[in-house]
Motif scaffolding. Structure first.
Motif, PDB file in Angstrom:
ATOM      1  N   UNK A 222     -15.341 -65.937  -9.814  1.00  0.00           N
ATOM      2  CA  UNK A 222     -15.359 -64.920  -8.763  1.00  0.00           C
ATOM      3  C   UNK A 222     -16.185 -65.309  -7.479  1.00  0.00           C
ATOM      4  N   UNK A 223     -15.455 -65.006  -6.419  1.00  0.00           N
ATOM      5  CA  UNK A 223     -16.306 -65.488  -5.189  1.00  0.00           C
ATOM      6  C   UNK A 223     -15.954 -64.343  -4.152  1.00  0.00           C
ATOM      7  N   UNK A 224     -16.463 -64.317  -3.112  1.00  0.00           N
ATOM      8  CA  UNK A 224     -16.302 -63.398  -1.948  1.00  0.00           C
ATOM      9  C   UNK A 224     -15.321 -64.083  -1.128  1.00  0.00           C
ATOM     10  N   UNK A 225     -14.046 -63.324  -0.917  1.00  0.00           N
ATOM     11  CA  UNK A 225     -12.909 -64.056  -0.031  1.00  0.00           C
ATOM     12  C   UNK A 225     -12.844 -63.145   1.277  1.00  0.00           C
ATOM     13  N   UNK A 226     -13.655 -62.059   1.543  1.00  0.00           N
ATOM     14  CA  UNK A 226     -13.570 -61.368   2.898  1.00  0.00           C
ATOM     15  C   UNK A 226     -14.976 -60.799   3.141  1.00  0.00           C
ATOM     16  N   UNK A 227     -15.417 -61.163   4.235  1.00  0.00           N
ATOM     17  CA  UNK A 227     -16.842 -60.669   4.490  1.00  0.00           C
ATOM     18  C   UNK A 227     -16.514 -59.505   5.535  1.00  0.00           C
ATOM     19  N   UNK A 228     -16.948 -58.320   5.470  1.00  0.00           N
ATOM     20  CA  UNK A 228     -16.765 -57.416   6.360  1.00  0.00           C
ATOM     21  C   UNK A 228     -18.102 -57.101   7.566  1.00  0.00           C
ATOM     22  N   UNK A 229     -17.849 -58.304   8.316  1.00  0.00           N
ATOM     23  CA  UNK A 229     -18.799 -58.283   9.413  1.00  0.00           C
ATOM     24  C   UNK A 229     -18.343 -58.122  10.935  1.00  0.00           C
ATOM     25  N   UNK A 230     -17.228 -57.676  11.102  1.00  0.00           N
ATOM     26  CA  UNK A 230     -16.687 -57.419  12.525  1.00  0.00           C
ATOM     27  C   UNK A 230     -17.301 -56.124  13.016  1.00  0.00           C
ATOM     28  N   UNK A 231     -17.530 -55.837  14.037  1.00  0.00           N
ATOM     29  CA  UNK A 231     -18.020 -54.628  14.752  1.00  0.00           C
ATOM     30  C   UNK A 231     -17.493 -53.325  14.424  1.00  0.00           C
ATOM     31  N   UNK A 232     -16.151 -53.394  14.242  1.00  0.00           N
ATOM     32  CA  UNK A 232     -15.426 -52.093  13.889  1.00  0.00           C
ATOM     33  C   UNK A 232     -15.441 -51.936  12.504  1.00  0.00           C
ATOM     34  N   UNK A 233     -15.746 -52.781  11.678  1.00  0.00           N
ATOM     35  CA  UNK A 233     -15.984 -52.453  10.022  1.00  0.00           C
ATOM     36  C   UNK A 233     -17.116 -51.645   9.780  1.00  0.00           C
ATOM     37  N   UNK A 234     -18.049 -51.330  10.711  1.00  0.00           N
ATOM     38  CA  UNK A 234     -19.203 -50.349  10.603  1.00  0.00           C
ATOM     39  C   UNK A 234     -19.919 -50.760   9.555  1.00  0.00           C
ATOM     40  N   UNK A 235     -20.575 -49.729   8.854  1.00  0.00           N
ATOM     41  CA  UNK A 235     -21.523 -49.821   7.604  1.00  0.00           C
ATOM     42  C   UNK A 235     -20.788 -49.893   6.292  1.00  0.00           C
ATOM     43  N   UNK A 236     -19.726 -49.494   6.227  1.00  0.00           N
ATOM     44  CA  UNK A 236     -18.719 -49.847   4.748  1.00  0.00           C
ATOM     45  C   UNK A 236     -17.354 -49.994   5.138  1.00  0.00           C
ATOM     46  N   UNK A 237     -16.776 -50.515   3.950  1.00  0.00           N
ATOM     47  CA  UNK A 237     -15.376 -50.861   4.112  1.00  0.00           C
ATOM     48  C   UNK A 237     -14.976 -50.724   2.544  1.00  0.00           C
ATOM     49  N   UNK A 238     -13.648 -50.229   2.403  1.00  0.00           N
ATOM     50  CA  UNK A 238     -13.286 -50.135   1.174  1.00  0.00           C
ATOM     51  C   UNK A 238     -11.748 -49.765   0.844  1.00  0.00           C
ATOM     52  N   UNK A 239     -11.161 -49.436  -0.439  1.00  0.00           N
ATOM     53  CA  UNK A 239     -10.077 -48.923  -0.540  1.00  0.00           C
ATOM     54  C   UNK A 239      -8.950 -50.111  -0.037  1.00  0.00           C
ATOM     55  N   UNK A 240      -9.308 -51.462  -0.570  1.00  0.00           N
ATOM     56  CA  UNK A 240      -8.558 -52.671  -0.457  1.00  0.00           C
ATOM     57  C   UNK A 240      -7.126 -52.786  -1.124  1.00  0.00           C
ATOM     58  N   UNK A 241      -6.189 -53.043  -0.364  1.00  0.00           N
ATOM     59  CA  UNK A 241      -4.766 -53.048  -1.232  1.00  0.00           C
ATOM     60  C   UNK A 241      -4.265 -54.388  -0.576  1.00  0.00           C
ATOM     61  N   UNK A 242      -3.763 -55.283  -1.628  1.00  0.00           N
ATOM     62  CA  UNK A 242      -3.151 -56.690  -1.182  1.00  0.00           C
ATOM     63  C   UNK A 242      -1.720 -56.605  -1.852  1.00  0.00           C
ATOM     64  N   UNK A 243      -0.928 -57.098  -0.884  1.00  0.00           N
ATOM     65  CA  UNK A 243       0.448 -57.280  -0.983  1.00  0.00           C
ATOM     66  C   UNK A 243       0.898 -58.721  -0.799  1.00  0.00           C
ATOM     67  N   UNK A 244       1.584 -59.232  -1.850  1.00  0.00           N
ATOM     68  CA  UNK A 244       2.212 -60.633  -1.545  1.00  0.00           C
ATOM     69  C   UNK A 244       3.404 -60.389  -1.016  1.00  0.00           C
ATOM     70  N   UNK A 245       3.741 -60.848   0.361  1.00  0.00           N
ATOM     71  CA  UNK A 245       4.803 -60.486   1.329  1.00  0.00           C
ATOM     72  C   UNK A 245       5.412 -61.913   1.647  1.00  0.00           C
ATOM     73  N   UNK A 246       6.492 -62.457   0.980  1.00  0.00           N
ATOM     74  CA  UNK A 246       7.060 -63.649   1.351  1.00  0.00           C
ATOM     75  C   UNK A 246       6.122 -64.784   1.163  1.00  0.00           C
TER      76      UNK A 246
END
Length: 86
Positions: free
Chosen positions: A1-25
Motif C-alpha cells: 500500500x502506497x500513497x498514489x495521490x497527494x491532495x496539495x493543490x490550492x483548490x483541495x482545501x483542508x480535506x478531500x474524500x469520496x474518491x471514485x475510480x473508473x477504468x475507462x478504455x
C-alpha cells in the motif's frame, strides 16, 4: 500500500474524500470532492470560506496519477446545482 495521490493543490482545501475510480478504455479516471473547513472559537466550524469542488485525476496504470488543469467544478451552494467549470 502506497500513497498514489497527494491532495496539495490550492483548490483541495483542508480535506478531500469520496474518491471514485473508473477504468475507462486505456485510462483510469478518479473523481473526488475537495473542501475547506475552518474551526473558530468557540468550536464553530465555517464552511463558507472555500467552494466545494468536484475534482478529477487520471492515470494510465492506476498507480501514477496526475491532475490535469481545468478539470474542477465549483459548487458555490453545495445543496444546489449551481456549479461551473473552473
Amino acid at each position: 500500500r502506497q500513497i498514489v495521490l497527494i491532495h496539495d493543490a490550492p483548490w483541495e482545501g483542508s480535506g478531500s474524500g469520496y474518491h471514485s475510480v473508473f477504468h475507462d478504455g486505456h485510462k483510469y479516471r478518479m473523481y473526488y470532492k475537495a473542501w475547506h473547513l475552518e474551526v473558530q472559537p468557540p468550536g464553530k466550524v465555517r464552511t463558507d470560506t472555500h467552494p466545494l469542488y468536484c475534482c478529477y485525476a487520471e492515470s494510465e496504470d492506476g498507480i501514477h496519477w496526475r491532475k490535469p488543469p481545468r478539470r474542477r467544478m465549483s459548487c458555490f451552494r453545495p445543496s444546489s446545482s449551481d456549479c461551473r467549470a473552473v
